[in-house]
Enzyme design. Structure first.
Site, mmCIF file in Angstrom:
data_model
loop_
_atom_site.group_PDB
_atom_site.id
_atom_site.type_symbol
_atom_site.label_atom_id
_atom_site.label_comp_id
_atom_site.label_asym_id
_atom_site.label_seq_id
_atom_site.Cartn_x
_atom_site.Cartn_y
_atom_site.Cartn_z
ATOM 1 N N TYR A 101 2.370 19.567 49.542
ATOM 2 C CA TYR A 101 1.376 21.257 49.472
ATOM 3 C C TYR A 101 0.898 20.960 47.373
ATOM 4 O O TYR A 101 1.617 21.145 46.795
ATOM 5 C CB TYR A 101 2.083 21.942 50.008
ATOM 6 C CG TYR A 101 1.418 23.315 49.668
ATOM 7 C CD1 TYR A 101 0.338 23.181 49.080
ATOM 8 C CD2 TYR A 101 1.874 23.931 50.739
ATOM 9 C CE1 TYR A 101 -0.824 24.760 49.757
ATOM 10 C CE2 TYR A 101 1.575 25.549 50.464
ATOM 11 C CZ TYR A 101 0.006 25.606 50.484
ATOM 12 O OH TYR A 101 -1.113 26.738 50.604
ATOM 13 N N LYS A 153 -4.709 22.081 48.950
ATOM 14 C CA LYS A 153 -5.103 23.703 48.675
ATOM 15 C C LYS A 153 -6.761 23.937 47.522
ATOM 16 O O LYS A 153 -7.139 23.274 46.867
ATOM 17 C CB LYS A 153 -3.872 24.797 48.039
ATOM 18 C CG LYS A 153 -4.536 25.980 47.284
ATOM 19 C CD LYS A 153 -5.052 27.264 48.725
ATOM 20 C CE LYS A 153 -4.459 26.808 49.536
ATOM 21 N NZ LYS A 153 -3.715 28.002 50.496
ATOM 22 N N PRO A 158 -9.668 25.893 51.467
ATOM 23 C CA PRO A 158 -9.999 26.610 51.761
ATOM 24 C C PRO A 158 -10.018 27.934 51.517
ATOM 25 O O PRO A 158 -10.199 29.406 50.989
ATOM 26 C CB PRO A 158 -11.944 26.672 51.107
ATOM 27 C CG PRO A 158 -11.744 26.316 52.796
ATOM 28 C CD PRO A 158 -10.071 25.915 53.160
ATOM 29 N N ASN A 159 -8.907 28.715 52.146
ATOM 30 C CA ASN A 159 -8.651 30.419 52.352
ATOM 31 C C ASN A 159 -9.886 31.361 52.704
ATOM 32 O O ASN A 159 -9.861 32.344 51.809
ATOM 33 C CB ASN A 159 -7.829 30.674 51.093
ATOM 34 C CG ASN A 159 -5.945 30.444 51.075
ATOM 35 O OD1 ASN A 159 -5.810 29.793 50.051
ATOM 36 N ND2 ASN A 159 -5.759 31.071 52.336
ATOM 37 N N HIS A 165 3.585 28.013 57.790
ATOM 38 C CA HIS A 165 3.031 28.672 56.469
ATOM 39 C C HIS A 165 3.785 28.686 55.226
ATOM 40 O O HIS A 165 5.061 29.110 55.433
ATOM 41 C CB HIS A 165 2.149 30.102 56.287
ATOM 42 C CG HIS A 165 1.545 30.466 55.672
ATOM 43 N ND1 HIS A 165 2.780 32.048 54.805
ATOM 44 C CD2 HIS A 165 0.745 31.146 54.864
ATOM 45 C CE1 HIS A 165 1.587 32.383 53.415
ATOM 46 N NE2 HIS A 165 -0.191 31.400 53.558
ATOM 47 N N ASN A 170 4.512 30.414 51.058
ATOM 48 C CA ASN A 170 3.878 31.131 49.899
ATOM 49 C C ASN A 170 5.403 30.699 48.559
ATOM 50 O O ASN A 170 6.278 30.287 49.347
ATOM 51 C CB ASN A 170 3.779 32.149 49.606
ATOM 52 C CG ASN A 170 2.883 33.030 50.079
ATOM 53 O OD1 ASN A 170 1.749 32.772 49.545
ATOM 54 N ND2 ASN A 170 2.616 33.906 50.570
HETATM 55 O O1 GKR Z 1 0.440 30.383 47.182
HETATM 56 O O2 GKR Z 1 -1.815 30.180 46.612
HETATM 57 C C1 GKR Z 1 -0.839 30.194 47.226
HETATM 58 C C2 GKR Z 1 -1.264 29.973 48.185
HETATM 59 O O3 GKR Z 1 -2.745 30.186 48.562
HETATM 60 C C3 GKR Z 1 -0.813 30.852 49.087
HETATM 61 O O4 GKR Z 1 -0.868 32.006 48.843
HETATM 62 C C4 GKR Z 1 -1.327 31.243 50.458
HETATM 63 O O5 GKR Z 1 -0.927 32.405 51.279
HETATM 64 O O6 GKR Z 1 -0.268 28.732 51.356
HETATM 65 C C5 GKR Z 1 -0.740 30.006 51.443
HETATM 66 C C6 GKR Z 1 -2.422 29.657 52.622
HETATM 67 O O7 GKR Z 1 -2.222 28.335 53.105
HETATM 68 O O8 GKR Z 1 -2.905 30.425 52.903
HETATM 69 MG MG MG Z 2 -3.653 28.958 54.252
#
Ligand code: GKR
Ligand code: MG
Length: 431
Positions: free
Chosen positions: A145, A201, A231-232, A329, A331
């Protein structure tokens, strides 16, 4: 038959070292907050769990203590009903715009359920995976990741680095602000953990830069390493379609290119890439529209957000019924969450993607065996009773002291970014 009873319910907030990883809403703080839950029965059997840290959720956990104390750890349905009676109004909470889920009740259910399953397993002498129907695999594969990031080790070092660190510990501290640095990060992480798939990410830099990073990863690792990009949700539908086109035939899946089930559905019809989500279809209530609109092909489960391991196993069945894939998923987290994910993933026949994990980004641990080992990118499914891990109380105390001193009470990556650039603003759709 008189069952065991829960006699103690401990809630311990901790803060763990986290490097300055970038995402669509800002940057990770030097510490990621987690909460460790320990339930102890009248016959001294302890069950543990870990959830994302947030003082509002911790307050709910404290409040649920009086509901849970005295109950039999096997009576999960009754516990759920009692928690619902007490906090049911929270069922209508929204997950929020952040990349992660901010609903409180699902976290509470997850915390209590995982700790009870750990106790049940210890009483029966069986691993948690057996309580979920038994193992479909002996080990669970994870992916590399990758994150854009600023230079820095996080924790006490913040944006500084430890010059004596070596290998991945050293690579983890380096900046990754362009495609070349992302490839370097990927090589270091894959060398250390042996991962066989990559997730990048995104949502940080303009779309073309991030698409170029994906193309660069493909060039560097070849077609046998599946690639994912996330890209969330900060791309508009048109942006997602235009830039998604460049990644057709390259991505294993594209995760949350835009926001909302309707937007995702529009992108899905225009692109020839499977779409995945942990942002638009995030609860059982969202499933009917997710099926009707076909907003995604793959749902990313997360037991902290779906209300526990058993609910996540049920999600597996729902996905199978409707022909959707299931992935997972993550965090920032420590070993208790990781091992819970492993038991759950081992019990779901159709969870066939290499799972997400932030674990390589963390260096702390709260379990007596220390950092969990990955072999060729996989974690072996424990055979010991319960979760198969033991809480290290000395390490827990140390990380709890971090929490007391770090002045953080909940995750706020936007506030953290504003410390670096006061003009920086959160935008639900940035490009
Ligand atoms: O850890 O910054 C992060 C990720 O953006 C996370 O907060 C997300 O929840 O990894 C996650 C995702 O797949 O959206
Ligand atoms: Mg995600």
């Amino acid at each position: 038959m008189e069952g065991p009873k829960i006699k103690e319910f401990r809630v311990v907030p901790i803060a763990v070292t986290d490097p300055p990883l970038l995402n669509s809403v800002g940057v990770h703080a030097p510490y990621a907050l987690r909460t460790i839950i320990e339930l102890i029965t009248n016959d001294h059997i302890s069950g543990i769990s870990e959830i994302p840290g947030n003082i509002e959720i911790n307050a709910l956990l404290e409040e649920s203590r009086e509901v849970i104390l005295g109950l039999d750890p096997f009576q999960l349905n009754m516990m759920r009903e009692k928690i619902f009676d007490r906090f049911g109004a929270l069922e209508t909470e929204r997950r929020g715009d952040d990349p992660w889920d901010s609903r409180k009740l699902v976290h509470v259910y997850s915390a209590i359920e995982v700790a009870c399953l750990d106790i049940q397993g210890k009483i029966c002498g069986r691993p948690v995976v057996d309580l979920l129907g038994g193992r479909c695999r002996e080990s669970v594969p994870f992916n590399a990741y990758l994150f854009y990031k600023y230079k820095g080790a996080g924790g006490a070092l913040g944006y500084e680095v430890d010059p004596d660190a070596t290998g991945w510990d050293s690579a983890r501290q380096e900046a990754a602000e362009n495609s070349e640095e992302i490839v370097v990060q990927a090589r270091a992480m894959m060398k250390e953990f042996g991962f066989k798939a990559i997730k990048l990410k995104g949502g940080v830099f303009p779309p073309q830069e991030e698409v170029d990073a994906i193309l660069r990863l493909r060039e560097s690792f070849g077609p046998n390493i599946p690639l994912r990009f996330d890209p969330n949700g900060v791309w508009a539908v048109e942006t997602a379609i235009a830039y998604g086109k460049q990644m057709e035939g390259i991505l294993e899946y594209l995760e949350d290119p835009t926001r909302g089930q309707k937007g995702m559905s529009d992108v899905n019809r225009a692109l020839n890439i499977p779409l995945a989500t942990n942002m638009c279809t995030t609860s059982f209530d969202d499933i009917p529209a997710g099926v009707r609109l076909w907003s995604e092909d793959i749902i990313l489960s997360d037991h902290h957000f779906w209300g526990g391991l058993r609910e996540s196993v049920s999600l597996g069945k729902v996905c199978q019924t409707f022909g959707k894939g299931l992935s997972m998923h993550s965090n920032s987290h420590l070993g208790i969450s990781l091992i819970a994910m492993v038991h759950m993933a081992a019990a779901i026949p159709n969870l066939t993607f290499d799972l997400d994990t932030h674990y390589p980004w963390q260096s702390d641990e709260v379990i007596t065996c220390g950092r969990v080992e990955f072999e060729e990118g996989q974690v072996a499914v424990p055979r010991e009773p319960g979760l198969g891990i033991t809480l290290d109380h000395a390490a827990l105390e140390k990380l709890h002291l971090n929490f007391k001193h770090c002045n953080l009470t909940s995750r706020d990556d936007t506030a953290e970014m504003k410390k670096i650039d006061p003009t920086w603003e959160f935008k639900a759709i940035r490009w």
